[in-house]
Design an enzyme around this catalytic site. Structure first.
Site, mmCIF file in Angstrom:
data_model
loop_
_atom_site.group_PDB
_atom_site.id
_atom_site.type_symbol
_atom_site.label_atom_id
_atom_site.label_comp_id
_atom_site.label_asym_id
_atom_site.label_seq_id
_atom_site.Cartn_x
_atom_site.Cartn_y
_atom_site.Cartn_z
ATOM 1 N N LYS A 26 28.905 11.236 -44.270
ATOM 2 C CA LYS A 26 27.526 10.923 -43.641
ATOM 3 C C LYS A 26 26.440 11.311 -44.948
ATOM 4 C CE LYS A 26 24.024 12.806 -40.687
ATOM 5 N NZ LYS A 26 23.837 13.573 -39.548
ATOM 6 N N GLU A 46 13.482 19.778 -34.241
ATOM 7 C CA GLU A 46 14.526 20.549 -34.755
ATOM 8 C C GLU A 46 14.378 21.948 -35.302
ATOM 9 O OE1 GLU A 46 18.827 19.562 -36.924
ATOM 10 O OE2 GLU A 46 17.247 17.933 -36.974
#
Length: 417
Positions: free
Chosen positions: A174, A219
């Site tokens: 990723k 976040e």
């Protein structure tokens, strides 16, 4: 490493009771510092001290600087709650070894927790406090002109396609690729207007401001309260829709193997980095869906308790876990190299940790997402907006471009009349 030469003064915290004035409305136009969620948190202004630091040991040096400053500070703090007493706001470079991280000790901090409000002042006159002009979120900044940043949309999609090819070739699992967008306004960009609008539209995010970097991040990288450690990991995103389409998009996110794989990389990277420092680490078996006005995310709240006898401070913990796969990729060293090769821009403090730390070691650091850097160029009328997304096997460049546009829209809404 550069720091101001100001001597340390006495720090006095005074309870203000159950005040109702919105914290963000107290901020002056210049030097705004903020970390606010659902009306609670901290705001600050003035500059009692400042540290700018770069290099492989940047966070260790910042921690030592803050510890030394606190050790020679005379503190009066009858509250003793997280965020009272001496506080430093920090905005850390995405790559602390190469970029410049900024730490600011305000002259005045106003905090609110559990409905109780307090003010902390650095200096000898704690009564001469907290009288600043009210903010006007409706103040117009006039017309806006946007321009491409480092890569135009076509070139950025090409970078995504190149990243997918490298993932499918087995080079990495990723990578998070970001893009920037430049904006110019007819009149100076008032940070108070932007912060108030972001907080109103995104109350479940942490609205932040440090040294001209403003945003509303969903976040939470790390919160330390005593020895308790908390984090909220986000990865995997779906747009919002209207009516039945919105429900279908939500169901699609919950069932998306691609998004769950992206999310798992982010959670695993955080948990693996925390394990040497914490015990009783709780990682949810399956993420929940966090719904925001513009997008939905897969979310996991990770909790643990720092091991007895472990003396690692919050800044060192932040350095140990950053960057997670949520903002970099997996494996991290390979993803960081691919970002440097494909992204075409210097992230600066975008996607780096941002938040605050007090003298007891309590604090909160999120990730600087859904944000913009006010550049100060052209009389304070320009800013640089950022958004990124996780690229895994099977990622579609056009869909990823649309995701960045949805994320950019969060800050664009605060700019527009």
């Amino acid at each position: 490493m550069t720091t101001t030469a100001a001597s340390t003064a006495a720090v006095t915290t005074t309870p203000l009771g159950a005040r109702r004035t919105p914290l963000l409305s107290l901020l002056p136009a210049d030097g705004a510092l903020a970390w606010v969620r659902r009306g609670e948190g901290l705001v600050g202004w003035g500059e009692a001290d400042r540290l700018e630091v770069t290099g492989p040991q940047a966070l260790e040096e910042a921690a030592a600087w803050w510890a030394e400053r606190c050790a020679r500070t005379a503190v009066t703090d009858p509250l003793g709650v997280p965020g009272s007493g001496p506080v430093v706001f920090g905005s850390i470079a995405f790559d602390p070894a190469a970029g410049t991280s900024v730490f600011v000790v305000p002259e005045v901090v106003v905090g609110r927790r559990g409905g109780s409000t307090w003010v902390t002042v650095t200096g000898e006159d704690p009564d001469a406090v907290v009288e600043t002009s009210e903010q006007h979120a409706a103040t117009s900044i006039g017309g806006l002109a946007y321009a491409d940043g480092a890569l135009d949309p076509v070139a950025w999609c090409g970078a995504v396609a190149a990243a997918v090819a490298r993932i499918e070739a087995g080079e990495l699992d990723k990578v998070v690729l970001a893009r920037d967008l430049l904006v110019s306004a007819d009149r100076p960009l008032d940070p108070r207007r932007l912060l108030l609008r972001l907080a109103e539209r995104f109350p479940d995010t942490w609205t932040f401001a440090v040294d001209g970097l403003l945003g509303a991040t969903p976040e939470l990288l790390l919160r330390r309260t005593g020895r308790d450690i908390d984090s909220r990991v986000l990865a995997g995103t779906a747009p919002r829709g209207a009516g039945a389409a919105d429900d279908r998009l939500a169901a699609g996110l919950e069932d998306s193997a691609k998004d769950h794989a992206e999310h798992a990389y982010a959670v695993d990277s955080l948990a693996d980095a925390l394990r040497p420092f914490v015990e009783q680490l709780h990682v949810p078996e399956r993420p929940s869906v966090l719904t925001l006005p513009n997008v939905r995310h897969l979310a996991s709240d990770v909790r643990g308790r720092q091991r007895d006898g472990d003396t690692t401070g919050l800044l060192e913990l932040v350095g140990a876990v950053h960057p997670t796969a949520a903002v970099c990729g997996s494996p991290t060293p390979v993803a960081a190299r691919v970002i440097g090769e494909l992204e075409g821009m210097d992230r600066g403090r975008y996607a780096g940790p941002v938040g605050w730390l007090d003298s007891r070691g309590d604090g909160e650091f999120g990730l600087a997402l859904r944000c913009a850097q006010l550049t100060g160029a052209d009389g304070g009328r320009q800013a640089r907006l950022f958004a990124g997304c996780g690229i895994v096997a099977g990622s579609d460049p056009i869909a990823e471009l649309a995701e960045t546009q949805a994320k950019l829209a969060a800050f664009q809404a605060a700019l527009e009349d």
